[in-house]
Design an enzyme around this catalytic site. Structure first.
Site, mmCIF file in Angstrom:
data_model
loop_
_atom_site.group_PDB
_atom_site.id
_atom_site.type_symbol
_atom_site.label_atom_id
_atom_site.label_comp_id
_atom_site.label_asym_id
_atom_site.label_seq_id
_atom_site.Cartn_x
_atom_site.Cartn_y
_atom_site.Cartn_z
ATOM 1 N N LYS A 38 -66.347 0.937 1.184
ATOM 2 C CA LYS A 38 -67.567 0.131 1.027
ATOM 3 C C LYS A 38 -67.205 -1.352 0.871
ATOM 4 C CE LYS A 38 -67.504 1.304 -3.905
ATOM 5 N NZ LYS A 38 -68.015 2.274 -4.897
ATOM 6 N N ARG A 136 -76.417 5.933 -13.845
ATOM 7 C CA ARG A 136 -76.612 4.956 -12.795
ATOM 8 C C ARG A 136 -77.406 5.594 -11.660
ATOM 9 N NH1 ARG A 136 -71.403 2.105 -9.972
ATOM 10 N NH2 ARG A 136 -71.341 4.093 -8.843
ATOM 11 N N TYR A 264 -66.182 -32.841 -8.912
ATOM 12 C CA TYR A 264 -67.577 -33.001 -9.328
ATOM 13 C C TYR A 264 -67.719 -33.017 -10.839
ATOM 14 C CZ TYR A 264 -69.128 -32.024 -4.536
ATOM 15 O OH TYR A 264 -69.361 -32.061 -3.185
ATOM 16 N N MET A 313 -67.536 -25.974 -3.256
ATOM 17 C CA MET A 313 -67.914 -24.937 -2.286
ATOM 18 C C MET A 313 -66.770 -24.644 -1.312
ATOM 19 S SD MET A 313 -71.084 -24.777 0.423
ATOM 20 C CE MET A 313 -72.322 -25.191 -0.794
HETATM 21 C C1 PLP Z 1 -66.858 2.918 -5.556
HETATM 22 C C2 PLP Z 1 -66.851 4.370 -5.850
HETATM 23 C C3 PLP Z 1 -65.643 5.106 -5.873
HETATM 24 C C4 PLP Z 1 -64.278 4.437 -5.778
HETATM 25 O O1 PLP Z 1 -63.873 3.989 -7.048
HETATM 26 P P1 PLP Z 1 -62.404 3.375 -7.270
HETATM 27 O O2 PLP Z 1 -62.339 3.090 -8.722
HETATM 28 O O3 PLP Z 1 -62.349 2.134 -6.443
HETATM 29 O O4 PLP Z 1 -61.446 4.397 -6.810
HETATM 30 C C5 PLP Z 1 -65.704 6.477 -6.001
HETATM 31 N N1 PLP Z 1 -66.899 7.112 -6.157
HETATM 32 C C6 PLP Z 1 -68.075 6.437 -6.174
HETATM 33 C C7 PLP Z 1 -69.345 7.191 -6.372
HETATM 34 C C8 PLP Z 1 -68.093 5.054 -6.042
HETATM 35 O O5 PLP Z 1 -69.258 4.392 -6.091
#
Ligand code: PLP
Length: 368
Positions: A38, A136, A264, A313
């Site tokens: 991701k 979550r 800045y 930036m």
């Molecule tokens: C992002 C995520 C992972 C990966 O977690 P890491 O700590 O980067 O290995 C695994 N399972 C879910 C549901 C996630 O959202």
């Protein structure tokens, strides 16, 4: 490794292979490996990284959102792709591109079922996500009977896996909490098996789960951060190799007189004669303002140079008073000699945030 002539994020595919093999070696041979790619493969390059992981033998991929899964399919990835947090609006694309949704609420279950009916699917693979304490995303244990009833009554979708996510797998003071999460997950999975009359495969471990709770590897594990070279612990970091290395060059050097200011809002003032260097990257590239004003260091010829003044930036300024260097010389922001974890810690954040924040403006150089 070529000398940088501009800001680049070097991606070392040999390091990726090393990390993959390191993690695989912690698992039973039959345990499936899901690679989490991701957020542009944790800020690196989704296509290149996913292709390499496919070649290395990963069994599965996961992304957070549907468009990330579509990008993987566009890149020619053929392995199954779990979409961890899909929204209803993307369900058509999920089916059109053979992506596998996480089903995490009654509403999402209903809506995905409708879409599967519309597309005349039969046993379309989905993954049931349970909340075991992270609070979550996910069903609760109490929802098992409801889910099973819906699945029994509708053959358009099929739950091929059941999973949960740990809240504190890297936290040694939270062992009891984590064990409770794993036990609850186990109970839920057992109940589902009974009610569904078949066994969806199970997965609960992320990177730190693999490293600290390998007994709970079940049928698959999901790793992200360790693939990219960070293990949430110094001891593990030493075993892994960072994939991403952020490098740049010195654009300009300034000789400051005492009391001259830098940047800045004039937040840095030279206490005496100082030499500063300006670098061509800033908060738009992912080096946020929280790294400015002396808290964080970069590496110039192996020596630490503090980032001074406010991060701009497109530029940052560093203090090179005690470092012999010239315009055009290479500067390492983070990577092998200066870890992203340590860099992130100087501003009270974590490697995940720093890595995923490196913007698309920064060129990626692949080292294979
Ligand atoms: C992002 C995520 C992972 C990966 O977690 P890491 O700590 O980067 O290995 C695994 N399972 C879910 C549901 C996630 O959202």
């Amino acid at each position: 490794m070529a000398k940088a002539r501009e800001t680049v994020l070097e991606l070392d595919l040999k390091a990726l292979a090393h990390n993959y093999h390191y993690l695989r070696a912690k698992l039973q041979p039959e345990t499936k490996f899901l690679s989490v790619v991701k957020a542009f493969a944790y800020g690196s390059d989704t296509q290149v990284i996913a292709k390499k992981l496919e070649e290395l033998g990963t069994d599965y991929f996961a992304v957070a959102y549907t468009n990330e899964g579509v990008a993987l399919r566009d890149a020619g990835i053929t392995k199954p792709i779990l979409v961890l947090h899909p929204q209803e609006v993307s369900f058509d694309s999920i089916i059109e591109r053979c992506l596998e949704p996480s089903i995490y609420s009654k509403n999402i279950l209903n809506e995905f079922l409708k879409t599967a009916k519309k597309h005349r699917q039969n046993n379309y693979p989905v993954h049931l996500k349970f909340n075991t304490g992270l609070n979550r995303l996910g069903f609760r244990k109490e929802d098992v009977a409801h889910i099973a009833a819906i699945l029994h009554a509708n053959n358009e979708i099929k739950a091929i896996s059941v999973f949960s996510h740990l809240a504190a797998s890297e936290d040694h003071s939270e062992k009891e909490f984590t064990q409770d999460q794993i036990s609850l997950f186990h109970t839920i999975a057992e109940q589902l098996d009974i009610l569904l009359q078949y066994r969806p495969f199970r997965h609960v471990l992320n990177t730190s789960g693999i490293l600290n709770y390998s007994d709970a590897q079940y049928d698959m594990v999901r790793s992200g951060i360790a693939l990219y070279g960070y293990g949430n612990e110094a001891k593990i970091d030493r075993e892994l190799k960072p994939v991403a290395r952020l490098k740049t060059i010195i654009s300009q050097i300034h000789q400051l007189k005492p009391n001259e200011s830098v940047g800045y809002n004039r937040s840095f003032a030279a206490s005496g004669p100082k030499v500063t260097a300006t670098l061509p990257l800033g908060h738009a590239d992912g080096i946020g303002r929280h790294y400015g004003n002396g808290k964080t260091f970069v590496s110039v010829h192996g020596k630490k140079a503090p980032i001074i003044g406010n991060v701009c930036m497109d530029m940052i300024m560093i203090d090179i008073t005690d470092i012999e260097c010239n315009e055009g010389d290479e500067v390492i922001i983070f990577g092998s000699e200066l870890s992203a974890q340590e860099f992130a810690e100087t501003a009270n954040t974590i490697s995940y945030e720093l890595l995923t924040g490196i913007s698309q403006r920064v060129k990626r150089h692949i080292i294979s």
